[in-house]
Design a protein around this motif. Structure first.
Motif, mmCIF file in Angstrom:
data_model
loop_
_atom_site.group_PDB
_atom_site.id
_atom_site.type_symbol
_atom_site.label_atom_id
_atom_site.label_comp_id
_atom_site.label_asym_id
_atom_site.label_seq_id
_atom_site.Cartn_x
_atom_site.Cartn_y
_atom_site.Cartn_z
ATOM 1 N N GLU A 100 0.797 -1.233 0.000
ATOM 2 C CA GLU A 100 0.000 0.000 0.000
ATOM 3 C C GLU A 100 0.831 1.285 0.000
ATOM 4 O O GLU A 100 0.284 2.387 0.071
ATOM 5 C CB GLU A 100 -0.994 0.033 1.178
ATOM 6 C CG GLU A 100 -1.998 -1.110 1.166
ATOM 7 C CD GLU A 100 -2.825 -1.160 -0.115
ATOM 8 O OE1 GLU A 100 -3.161 -0.084 -0.636
ATOM 9 O OE2 GLU A 100 -3.099 -2.272 -0.608
ATOM 10 N N THR A 101 2.156 1.169 -0.077
ATOM 11 C CA THR A 101 2.975 2.359 -0.256
ATOM 12 C C THR A 101 2.660 2.970 -1.621
ATOM 13 O O THR A 101 2.573 2.257 -2.619
ATOM 14 C CB THR A 101 4.471 2.000 -0.181
ATOM 15 O OG1 THR A 101 4.780 1.552 1.132
ATOM 16 C CG2 THR A 101 5.347 3.206 -0.508
ATOM 17 N N PHE A 115 -4.777 9.752 0.315
ATOM 18 C CA PHE A 115 -5.041 8.649 1.244
ATOM 19 C C PHE A 115 -6.336 8.862 2.019
ATOM 20 O O PHE A 115 -6.895 7.896 2.557
ATOM 21 C CB PHE A 115 -3.887 8.498 2.241
ATOM 22 C CG PHE A 115 -2.763 7.605 1.772
ATOM 23 C CD1 PHE A 115 -2.737 6.251 2.089
ATOM 24 C CD2 PHE A 115 -1.736 8.117 0.996
ATOM 25 C CE1 PHE A 115 -1.709 5.431 1.660
ATOM 26 C CE2 PHE A 115 -0.692 7.314 0.561
ATOM 27 C CZ PHE A 115 -0.676 5.965 0.890
ATOM 28 N N PRO A 123 1.950 4.048 4.507
ATOM 29 C CA PRO A 123 0.961 3.815 5.573
ATOM 30 C C PRO A 123 1.312 2.620 6.450
ATOM 31 O O PRO A 123 1.920 1.646 5.991
ATOM 32 C CB PRO A 123 -0.312 3.529 4.781
ATOM 33 C CG PRO A 123 0.187 2.826 3.548
ATOM 34 C CD PRO A 123 1.545 3.422 3.241
ATOM 35 N N THR A 124 0.961 2.714 7.718
ATOM 36 C CA THR A 124 0.981 1.572 8.631
ATOM 37 C C THR A 124 -0.377 1.548 9.336
ATOM 38 O O THR A 124 -1.247 2.366 9.039
ATOM 39 C CB THR A 124 2.110 1.687 9.671
ATOM 40 O OG1 THR A 124 1.885 2.858 10.473
ATOM 41 C CG2 THR A 124 3.464 1.811 9.003
ATOM 42 N N GLN A 166 -6.422 10.373 4.797
ATOM 43 C CA GLN A 166 -5.950 10.073 6.149
ATOM 44 C C GLN A 166 -4.956 11.143 6.584
ATOM 45 O O GLN A 166 -4.139 11.597 5.784
ATOM 46 C CB GLN A 166 -5.263 8.698 6.150
ATOM 47 C CG GLN A 166 -4.668 8.258 7.466
ATOM 48 C CD GLN A 166 -3.952 6.919 7.347
ATOM 49 O OE1 GLN A 166 -4.127 6.188 6.374
ATOM 50 N NE2 GLN A 166 -3.126 6.593 8.339
ATOM 51 N N GLN A 194 -1.852 13.397 1.833
ATOM 52 C CA GLN A 194 -2.916 13.339 2.839
ATOM 53 C C GLN A 194 -4.284 13.254 2.170
ATOM 54 O O GLN A 194 -5.146 12.453 2.579
ATOM 55 C CB GLN A 194 -2.834 14.593 3.712
ATOM 56 C CG GLN A 194 -3.798 14.620 4.876
ATOM 57 C CD GLN A 194 -3.425 15.698 5.882
ATOM 58 O OE1 GLN A 194 -2.709 15.430 6.840
ATOM 59 N NE2 GLN A 194 -3.900 16.908 5.677
ATOM 60 N N VAL A 209 -1.792 12.905 7.882
ATOM 61 C CA VAL A 209 -0.367 12.579 7.926
ATOM 62 C C VAL A 209 0.149 12.770 9.344
ATOM 63 O O VAL A 209 -0.106 13.792 9.980
ATOM 64 C CB VAL A 209 0.436 13.470 6.948
ATOM 65 C CG1 VAL A 209 1.935 13.318 7.174
ATOM 66 C CG2 VAL A 209 0.079 13.114 5.506
ATOM 67 N N ARG A 211 -0.287 4.996 11.499
ATOM 68 C CA ARG A 211 0.169 6.300 11.039
ATOM 69 C C ARG A 211 0.413 6.325 9.536
ATOM 70 O O ARG A 211 0.469 5.282 8.877
ATOM 71 C CB ARG A 211 1.444 6.720 11.778
ATOM 72 C CG ARG A 211 2.653 5.846 11.521
ATOM 73 C CD ARG A 211 3.810 6.294 12.411
ATOM 74 N NE ARG A 211 5.051 5.582 12.113
ATOM 75 C CZ ARG A 211 6.195 5.786 12.738
ATOM 76 N NH1 ARG A 211 6.266 6.677 13.710
ATOM 77 N NH2 ARG A 211 7.278 5.115 12.414
ATOM 78 N N LEU A 212 0.544 7.531 9.016
ATOM 79 C CA LEU A 212 0.856 7.740 7.609
ATOM 80 C C LEU A 212 2.067 8.658 7.540
ATOM 81 O O LEU A 212 2.042 9.795 8.007
ATOM 82 C CB LEU A 212 -0.328 8.393 6.885
ATOM 83 C CG LEU A 212 -0.092 8.811 5.422
ATOM 84 C CD1 LEU A 212 0.292 7.601 4.569
ATOM 85 C CD2 LEU A 212 -1.338 9.492 4.853
ATOM 86 N N THR A 213 3.149 8.138 6.974
ATOM 87 C CA THR A 213 4.385 8.887 6.829
ATOM 88 C C THR A 213 4.529 9.345 5.385
ATOM 89 O O THR A 213 4.258 8.583 4.454
ATOM 90 C CB THR A 213 5.599 8.027 7.220
ATOM 91 O OG1 THR A 213 5.489 7.660 8.589
ATOM 92 C CG2 THR A 213 6.907 8.788 7.007
ATOM 93 N N GLY A 226 3.968 8.133 -0.011
ATOM 94 C CA GLY A 226 3.091 7.935 1.137
ATOM 95 C C GLY A 226 3.272 6.522 1.664
ATOM 96 O O GLY A 226 3.113 5.551 0.914
#
Length: 355
Positions: free
Chosen positions: A81-82, A150, A101-102, A152, A147, A154, A105-107, A99
C-alpha cells in the motif's frame, strides 16, 4: 478593491497572520483570513474559487491567484500500500513524494529539490540530474497531496526524498515551521536527513528545531565515503562527526546515522568495527538500511546473515542500532527511481516516434 499584481504571491506556506494581511490587502474583512487559512490547510483548497464561504464576486476577482498546489502526474501503488507520486509543479518540472501507511500512522517522504547535485554513486536521484531548489510551499504541498489522496491525516514527515535538504536550508526550515504550525504535525514527528554539508549542520542546529536529525553516513572511513559520496572529498568524516557533536550540544537532541548496507562494499565486520570507533560515547542511533537495487549501478543487497552480523557487532559495543527495510520496492520507491524510470520511458517513446 485592490488589484492583484502581475506576479501574484503564492498563498500556501503562509501563516494565519500573513494570509490575513493578504486578505485585508484585497479589501476584505480580516475574519476571512482565518477562513482562507482553514480552507488551505484543513480542506486542501486548490483554487480560491473552491472557497464557497467567500463572496462570488471576490472569488471571481482573485480567480488567477496562485494557491501553490501541484498536480499528480503519476502514481504507483505497491502491494504493501505504499504509494509513490510524481507531482508536476507550476513550471512543468517533476518531483517525487511517497506515502507510507501503517496501521497507526501515515508517513510522507518529501523532496526538497528537483533532482540532486550530490551525485551519490548508489542513488537514482543523482543519476537524474539537478534542476532547482523547491520552495517551502512546494514541500508543504507534497504532504497535503498525499494526505488528500489517502484520505488520512499525515502523522510523520521525512525529508528523505529527492535532493539535499541542507543545500536548501532556508526553505526547508520554513516548510518545517509551516508543517508544524499550519498543518499541525509535531516537530518531533519530522525528520531532516542530510548527506552532510560543511557548516550547514551547525546552521541547522542554531534554529533549535525539535526535529529528528539524520545524517547519511554510509561508510566507516574517509576513503570509502569518498567513493560512495563524491562531495565527501570536501568534507572529511572527522569534520562531519565533529559538527554532529556540536549539533547535539546545541540542541540537546541525538543524531541518527543512516547507513546503507552494500554487499561486499561497506558491510564487512571491519567496517562495523570502524563505525564503532567513530560512534562510541556519541549520543546517537544507527539505522542500517539494506540496499534497494537500481538498474544504473551494480551494488547488491547483503544477505540477512551479513546484515545481522553487522548489527550484532554494533550492539555488542552498546551502539543503539536498528534495521530499516525499504517499503514499496515494487513501486520504485527508492529515492529517485520512479522519476528516472519515467524519464527513460519518455525518452524511449520519443526515440520510437522519431524512428
Amino acid at each position: 478593491m485592490n488589484q492583484l499584481s502581475t506576479k501574484p504571491e503564492v498563498l500556501l506556506g503562509k501563516s494565519l497572520e500573513e494570509l490575513t494581511s493578504w486578505i485585508e490587502a484585497q479589501g476584505q474583512p480580516a475574519y476571512r483570513g482565518k477562513q482562507l487559512y482553514q480552507w488551505l490547510y484543513q480542506k486542501g483548497a486548490r483554487s480560491l474559487n473552491e472557497i464557497t464561504v467567500f463572496p462570488k464576486t471576490f472569488r471571481e476577482s482573485v480567480a488567477q491567484q496562485a494557491i501553490g498546489r501541484s498536480q499528480i502526474h503519476y502514481c504507483s501503488t505497491a502491494p504493501d500500500e505504499t504509494r509513490k507520486y510524481l507531482l508536476k509543479l507550476h513550471d512543468g518540472l517533476i518531483v517525487e513524494a511517497v506515502g507510507i501507511p501503517t496501521d497507526k500512522r501515515l508517513t510522507v517522504c518529501v523532496s526538497s529539490q528537483v533532482g540532486c547535485p550530490m551525485a551519490c554513486d548508489f542513488c537514482a536521484t543523482g543519476k537524474g540530474g539537478f534542476e532547482r531548489n523547491l520552495k517551502a510551499y512546494e514541500i508543504v504541498d507534497q504532504v497535503l497531496t498525499v494526505q488528500e489522496d489517502f484520505g488520512q491525516r499525515v502523522s510523520n514527515v521525512v525529508f528523505m526524498g529527492m535532493g539535499e535538504p541542507l543545500i536548501n536550508i532556508e526553505e526547508v526550515v520554513s516548510a518545517v515551521k509551516s508543517l508544524n504550525s499550519d498543518v499541525g504535525i509535531g516537530q518531533r514527528s519530522l525528520t531532516i536527513s542530510t548527506v552532510g554539508i560543511k557548516g550547514k549542520i551547525r546552521e541547522l542546529g542554531q534554529h533549535k528545531l525539535q526535529v529528528t536529525f539524520a545524517v547519511s553516513l554510509h561508510a566507516s572511513n574517509q576513503n570509502l565515503r569518498e567513493t560512495l559520496i563524491p562531495s565527501a572529498q570536501h568534507y572529511s568524516l572527522e569534520s562531519l562527526l565533529e559538527e554532529c557533536r556540536e549539533y547535539v550540544q546545541i540542541t540537546g537532541r541525538r543524531v541518527t546515522f543512516e547507513y546503507i548496507l552494500l554487499s561486499g562494499v561497506n558491510d564487512l565486520p571491519q567496517h562495523a568495527e570502524e563505525l564503532v570507533q567513530h560512534l562510541r560515547g556519541f549520543q546517537t542511533h544507527v539505522n542500517l538500511i539494506p540496499y534497494n537495487p537500481i538498474s544504473e549501478v551494480d551494488y547488491q543487497r547483503p544477505s540477512k546473515q551479513r546484515i545481522n552480523q553487522f548489527k550484532g557487532i554494533l550492539q555488542q559495543q552498546k551502539i543503539a542500532v536498528s534495521v530499516r527495510y525499504s517499503r514499496g520496492l515494487e513501486a520504485n520507491a527508492a529515492c529517485g527511481q520512479l522519476r528516472v524510470s519515467q524519464q527513460q520511458a519518455s525518452q524511449q517513446q520519443l526515440s520510437q516516434q522519431r524512428a
